[in-house]
Design a protein around this motif. Sequence first.
Motif, PDB file in Angstrom:
ATOM      1  N   PRO A   1       0.827  -1.215   0.000  1.00 46.06           N
ATOM      2  CA  PRO A   1       0.000   0.000   0.000  1.00 46.06           C
ATOM      3  C   PRO A   1       0.858   1.261   0.000  1.00 46.06           C
ATOM      4  O   PRO A   1       1.918   1.304   0.625  1.00 46.06           O
ATOM      5  N   VAL A   2       0.350   2.280  -0.701  1.00 44.13           N
ATOM      6  CA  VAL A   2       1.124   3.509  -0.914  1.00 44.13           C
ATOM      7  C   VAL A   2       0.355   4.742  -0.446  1.00 44.13           C
ATOM      8  O   VAL A   2      -0.839   4.880  -0.717  1.00 44.13           O
ATOM      9  N   CYS A   3       1.074   5.632   0.233  1.00 45.16           N
ATOM     10  CA  CYS A   3       0.572   6.987   0.482  1.00 45.16           C
ATOM     11  C   CYS A   3       1.418   7.930  -0.373  1.00 45.16           C
ATOM     12  O   CYS A   3       2.647   7.904  -0.298  1.00 45.16           O
ATOM     13  N   ALA A   4       0.763   8.737  -1.188  1.00 36.31           N
ATOM     14  CA  ALA A   4       1.479   9.694  -2.051  1.00 36.31           C
ATOM     15  C   ALA A   4       1.470  11.065  -1.380  1.00 36.31           C
ATOM     16  O   ALA A   4       0.405  11.632  -1.131  1.00 36.31           O
ATOM     17  N   HIS A   5       2.662  11.570  -1.067  1.00 36.78           N
ATOM     18  CA  HIS A   5       2.839  12.847  -0.351  1.00 36.78           C
ATOM     19  C   HIS A   5       3.017  13.946  -1.384  1.00 36.78           C
ATOM     20  O   HIS A   5       3.982  13.935  -2.154  1.00 36.78           O
ATOM     21  N   MET A   6       2.090  14.911  -1.404  1.00 37.26           N
ATOM     22  CA  MET A   6       2.068  15.952  -2.439  1.00 37.26           C
ATOM     23  C   MET A   6       2.077  17.355  -1.822  1.00 37.26           C
ATOM     24  O   MET A   6       1.978  17.504  -0.617  1.00 37.26           O
ATOM     25  N   GLY A   7       2.112  18.359  -2.692  1.00 36.26           N
ATOM     26  CA  GLY A   7       2.162  19.743  -2.209  1.00 36.26           C
ATOM     27  C   GLY A   7       3.601  20.078  -1.882  1.00 36.26           C
ATOM     28  O   GLY A   7       4.495  19.924  -2.726  1.00 36.26           O
ATOM     29  N   LEU A   8       3.847  20.500  -0.640  1.00 33.75           N
ATOM     30  CA  LEU A   8       5.237  20.723  -0.212  1.00 33.75           C
ATOM     31  C   LEU A   8       5.863  19.359   0.055  1.00 33.75           C
ATOM     32  O   LEU A   8       5.437  18.631   0.953  1.00 33.75           O
ATOM     33  N   THR A   9       6.850  19.014  -0.752  1.00 31.86           N
ATOM     34  CA  THR A   9       7.527  17.724  -0.624  1.00 31.86           C
ATOM     35  C   THR A   9       8.956  18.011  -0.138  1.00 31.86           C
ATOM     36  O   THR A   9       9.818  18.412  -0.923  1.00 31.86           O
ATOM     37  N   PRO A  10       9.188  17.805   1.181  1.00 34.87           N
ATOM     38  CA  PRO A  10      10.464  18.258   1.765  1.00 34.87           C
ATOM     39  C   PRO A  10      11.712  17.637   1.134  1.00 34.87           C
ATOM     40  O   PRO A  10      12.786  18.247   1.182  1.00 34.87           O
ATOM     41  N   GLN A  11      11.589  16.446   0.520  1.00 33.83           N
ATOM     42  CA  GLN A  11      12.781  15.865  -0.122  1.00 33.83           C
ATOM     43  C   GLN A  11      13.215  16.703  -1.340  1.00 33.83           C
ATOM     44  O   GLN A  11      14.324  16.558  -1.829  1.00 33.83           O
ATOM     45  N   SER A  12      12.310  17.566  -1.848  1.00 36.65           N
ATOM     46  CA  SER A  12      12.650  18.417  -3.001  1.00 36.65           C
ATOM     47  C   SER A  12      12.910  19.854  -2.569  1.00 36.65           C
ATOM     48  O   SER A  12      12.801  20.776  -3.377  1.00 36.65           O
ATOM     49  N   VAL A  13      13.235  20.060  -1.293  1.00 35.95           N
ATOM     50  CA  VAL A  13      13.366  21.425  -0.771  1.00 35.95           C
ATOM     51  C   VAL A  13      14.362  22.275  -1.567  1.00 35.95           C
ATOM     52  O   VAL A  13      14.156  23.471  -1.764  1.00 35.95           O
ATOM     53  N   ASN A  14      15.402  21.640  -2.098  1.00 31.91           N
ATOM     54  CA  ASN A  14      16.409  22.421  -2.840  1.00 31.91           C
ATOM     55  C   ASN A  14      15.887  22.870  -4.201  1.00 31.91           C
ATOM     56  O   ASN A  14      16.251  23.931  -4.694  1.00 31.91           O
TER      57      ASN A  14
END
Length: 270
Positions: free
Chosen positions: A138-151
């Motif tokens: 099962p997957v939860c997709a984290h969207m909007g502000l995605t902290p791993q892409s902060v740079n």
Amino acid sequence: MYTHKTNSNVTLSTLQDFKERGEKFTCLTAYDACFASILSEAGIEVMLIGDSLGMVLQGHDSTLPVTMDDMIYHTQCVKRGNKRSLLMADLPFMSYASETQTLENAAALMRAGAHMVKLEGGAWIANTTKLLAERGIPVCAHMGLTPQSVNRIGGFHVQGRDTTQAQQILQEAQLLEDSGANILLLECVPTSLAKTITESVNVPVIGIGAGPDTTAQIMVLHDVLGISPITPRFVKNFLIESKNGIPGAIEAYVEAVKGKSFPTKDHCFN
Ligand code: KIV
């Protein structure tokens, strides 16, 4: 005291039922066995072993340094303290860059005790979501502000404020649901966008800094307890008014989310 606590294990169907009944469920991050036990006893339905541990436990200024070994270790700790909550574990930065890597790393988190994995992104994680869903993860997709892409984003900023970006996030949410995501998580988006997305998908939507209309709320444990070095707008310290220390603070959070008194408009972005 809220009366929704049950003695049975929380599963994806439990969460889907909340969505269908129009009721709220509660989520918090957990990183160790002791807190996992307190949170689960207090009726938190979902505990996230979040890569935020890189910031609140390890003292980094982003989640990027967190490794698979860190995530496996903390998932094992939380599993030992868990009573009945559903455990969601983050796939950390660059741990789902190829198909083989994704399957191996997701399997490692499930073996460590997770019931589902969370990954960050938009349309570009659709194939990965499909791959995991087809293999029974099962997957939860984290969207909007995605902290791993902060740079790439250029900071921890609210996402989806202009119409074009809001439209893109909405379309990506629908794509990720169609690709097999069981839950969506929206971080730091305007209240109106979170409401539209929650109403346009069939799966539960968890929000943080996304307003009061999502199916569920999540917070970082250290924020709820008022011990994080930074306090973003969407954070509330529930320990300050607790008459029963940490368990009282967690119960107050559960009551506030389920009773819809948190988040207020002061915690939201418009
Ligand atoms: O890692 C984390 O704690 C998270 C929450 C902020 C949702 O992803």
